[in-house]
Design a protein around this motif. Structure first.
Motif, mmCIF file in Angstrom:
data_model
loop_
_atom_site.group_PDB
_atom_site.id
_atom_site.type_symbol
_atom_site.label_atom_id
_atom_site.label_comp_id
_atom_site.label_asym_id
_atom_site.label_seq_id
_atom_site.Cartn_x
_atom_site.Cartn_y
_atom_site.Cartn_z
ATOM 1 N N TYR A 189 0.801 -1.184 0.131
ATOM 2 C CA TYR A 189 0.089 -0.046 -0.154
ATOM 3 C C TYR A 189 0.904 1.294 0.131
ATOM 4 O O TYR A 189 1.990 1.393 0.833
ATOM 5 C CB TYR A 189 -1.082 0.143 1.144
ATOM 6 C CG TYR A 189 -1.832 1.119 1.239
ATOM 7 C CD1 TYR A 189 -1.570 2.182 2.145
ATOM 8 C CD2 TYR A 189 -2.634 1.508 0.362
ATOM 9 C CE1 TYR A 189 -2.404 3.433 2.362
ATOM 10 C CE2 TYR A 189 -3.385 2.618 0.483
ATOM 11 C CZ TYR A 189 -3.311 3.833 1.281
ATOM 12 O OH TYR A 189 -3.932 4.948 1.426
ATOM 13 N N THR A 190 0.640 2.028 -0.771
ATOM 14 C CA THR A 190 1.684 3.608 -1.179
ATOM 15 C C THR A 190 0.558 4.533 -1.064
ATOM 16 O O THR A 190 1.151 5.793 -1.519
ATOM 17 C CB THR A 190 2.329 3.394 -2.186
ATOM 18 O OG1 THR A 190 1.320 3.087 -3.468
ATOM 19 C CG2 THR A 190 3.041 2.143 -2.483
ATOM 20 N N GLY A 191 -0.916 4.467 -0.653
ATOM 21 C CA GLY A 191 -1.516 5.547 -0.585
ATOM 22 C C GLY A 191 -1.540 6.393 0.549
ATOM 23 O O GLY A 191 -0.533 6.134 1.575
ATOM 24 N N SER A 192 -2.331 7.283 1.035
ATOM 25 C CA SER A 192 -2.554 8.250 2.162
ATOM 26 C C SER A 192 -2.491 7.254 3.322
ATOM 27 O O SER A 192 -3.345 6.333 3.516
ATOM 28 C CB SER A 192 -3.578 9.086 2.027
ATOM 29 O OG SER A 192 -3.342 9.944 0.951
ATOM 30 N N ALA A 193 -1.853 7.766 4.468
ATOM 31 C CA ALA A 193 -2.107 7.215 5.699
ATOM 32 C C ALA A 193 -3.671 7.736 6.220
ATOM 33 O O ALA A 193 -4.165 8.575 5.529
ATOM 34 C CB ALA A 193 -1.096 7.488 6.796
ATOM 35 N N PHE A 194 -3.824 7.128 7.390
ATOM 36 C CA PHE A 194 -5.384 7.688 8.222
ATOM 37 C C PHE A 194 -5.604 9.193 8.186
ATOM 38 O O PHE A 194 -4.537 9.914 8.354
ATOM 39 C CB PHE A 194 -5.429 7.146 9.374
ATOM 40 C CG PHE A 194 -6.612 7.522 9.868
ATOM 41 C CD1 PHE A 194 -6.895 8.580 10.488
ATOM 42 C CD2 PHE A 194 -8.172 6.651 9.910
ATOM 43 C CE1 PHE A 194 -8.307 9.083 11.209
ATOM 44 C CE2 PHE A 194 -9.084 7.070 10.175
ATOM 45 C CZ PHE A 194 -9.516 8.223 10.958
#
Ligand code: SDX
Length: 431
Positions: free
Chosen positions: A417-422
């Motif tokens: 996963y390389t998207g935004s953190a929470f």
């Protein structure tokens, strides 16, 4: 699966994980990572599946370095030379070459399933006449599940068997119907008196106004093309069929998914793209310009019909296809076909060029097939449909093998996963 032949040890931080290694009959061993995530909380990472065995299978073996292809242990050049497509279908489906009576029974069963439900003719009328036959095939093959409910219960071995026979029998009819529809000619029904390949040629090229006698040499060449395309281990479209089948989808839907995947120019669509490329090159003197484009990192152009994920040597199917191209074009009196001359010269130049030699790029199954199909009178839009109907037996054999495995699970890969953190939602008035 047999017992592990040895064990690998993986150390991650303070964890030491033992991973079993299994050996097959031929080819590389496999490292069993099924327990890796549970033991080490890591995934393996292999987006193109270049180092991943997604299943075990007894159907087809490929040695990419030696350029070898075996179907149930029999080499493709012997099958292409001495066998025929329906016999290879029996071999792929049931694991052994048929006896004389088994082959006769199998041929009769396939022959008696070649017609499609008359209501299916209406499906074609919903398409524009200029719809690519591949688009029509994806739609109509998927729709088979709307007509043949009595062979969609995958838990019933008999229904699996009937679905396999129906798909092998009906795909040529559907492909021929897609072709006829695209040229505005009436559909031609299958003829039980003709062999499998001859029947396909008759359905494509006969018209109601006069008798059409299939040239036996062309029927044999078509049968050989079908044999060369029958199966090819865990290629992209076969993996698509297996993944679709792992969810319990019916076999007609799974084969429609395989057709959709095969359509891509990096896969089965390469035979059409290759002939269009050879025609665009046009003459031998323009080859160096295209070789330069193929080698240019900044140019997306690739030599279609060249290269392969597995073969780092000659694709054994390309060798047989090249011989067949010479044979068919000599028979048709077009041995000086400019496209064939460009193909042969392009192959010669490429195989002497350091770029192709260093990257082990050789002609693949798609490099010569289009030249033969073009000489037979097929438009390029029918090249991939012919690949699809030929590969249907491989897809359905691999699907049957997977479905018959009681330990089978739904395929569900993970990711890095390389998207935004929470982060919390922001109302539109504050963005
Ligand atoms: C089929 O998997 C199967 O078994 C498929 C199939 C089957 O029977 O099911 O065999 C049928 O699909 C045959 C392949 C048909 N496709 C083509 O002919 C399209 C052209 N070929 C390429 O797109 C490519 O070779 C693939 C897709 C077939 C394989 O690609 P890979 O294994 O991912 O290899 P790659 O893209 O990593 O290429 C390795 C290098 C790259 O250069 P670098 O980045 O290392 O510098 O070789 C180059 C590529 O740029 N390269 C080519 C090339 N193919 C690869 N350069 C020019 N022309 C080409 N055709």
């Amino acid at each position: 699966m047999a017992e592990p032949t040895k064990t690998a040890t993986l150390t991650i931080d303070d964890k030491v994980i033992e991973l079993p290694i299994y050996s097959g009959t031929l080819g590389p061993d496999v490292l069993d990572i099924r327990k890796l995530y549970g033991q080490a909380d890591v995934f393996t990472y292999d987006p193109g599946f270049t180092s991943t065995a997604a299943c075990d299978s007894a159907i087809t073996y490929i040695d990419g370095d030696k350029g070898e292809l075996l179907h149930r242990g029999y080499p493709i050049d012997q099958l292409a030379e001495q066998s025929n497509y329906l016999e290879v279908c029996f071999l792929l489906l049931y694991g052994e070459l048929p006896t004389g009576s088994q082959l006769k029974d199998f041929e009769q069963r396939v022959t008696r399933h070649t017609m499609v439900h008359e209501q299916m003719h209406n499906f074609f009328r919903g398409f524009r006449r200029d719809a690519p036959p591949m688009a029509t095939m994806v739609g109509v093959v998927g729709a088979l599940s709307a007509f043949y409910h009595d062979s969609t219960d995958i838990a019933d071995p008999w229904q699996r068997e009937v679905a396999a026979i129906r798909l092998i029998a009906k795909l040529p009819t559907i492909a021929a119907m897609a072709y006829k529809y695209s040229i505005g000619q009436p559909f031609v029904y299958p003829k039980n008196s003709l062999g499998y390949a001859a029947n396909f040629l008759h359905m494509c090229f006969a018209v109601p106004c006069e008798d059409y006698v299939v040239n036996p040499i062309l029927a044999k060449a078509m049968d050989r093309i079908m044999t060369l395309h029958a199966d090819h281990e865990q290629n992209a479209s076969t993996s698509t069929v297996r993944l679709a089948g792992s969810s319990g989808a019916n076999p007609f839907a799974c084969i429609a998914a395989g057709i959709a995947c095969l359509w891509g120019p990096a896969h089965g669509g390469a035979n059409q793209a290759c002939l269009e490329m050879l025609r665009e090159i046009g003459t031998v003197d323009r080859i160096p310009e295209y070789i330069r484009k193929a080698k240019d990192k900044d140019d997306p152009f690739r030599l279609m019909g060249f290269g392969h994920r597995v073969y780092k040597n000659f694709d054994p199917r390309a060798k047989v296809m090249k011989e067949s191209a010479d044979e068919v074009l000599n028979l048709l009196g077009v041995e000086n076909n400019p496209t064939l001359q460009v193909a042969k010269e392009l192959e010669r130049i490429a195989l002497e060029d350091e770029y192709f030699v260093s990257k082990k790029l050789y002609p693949n199954v798609d490099f010569y097939s289009g030249i033969i199909l073009d000489a037979m009178g097929f438009p390029t839009s029918m090249f991939t449909p012919i690949f699809a109907l030929s590969r249907t037996v491989g897809w359905i054999s691999q699907w049957k093998e997977m479905i018959s495995d009681p330990t089978g699970k739904i395929g569900r890969p993970r990711q890095l996963y390389t998207g935004s953190a929470f982060r919390d939602y922001v109302d539109v008035r504050h963005r």
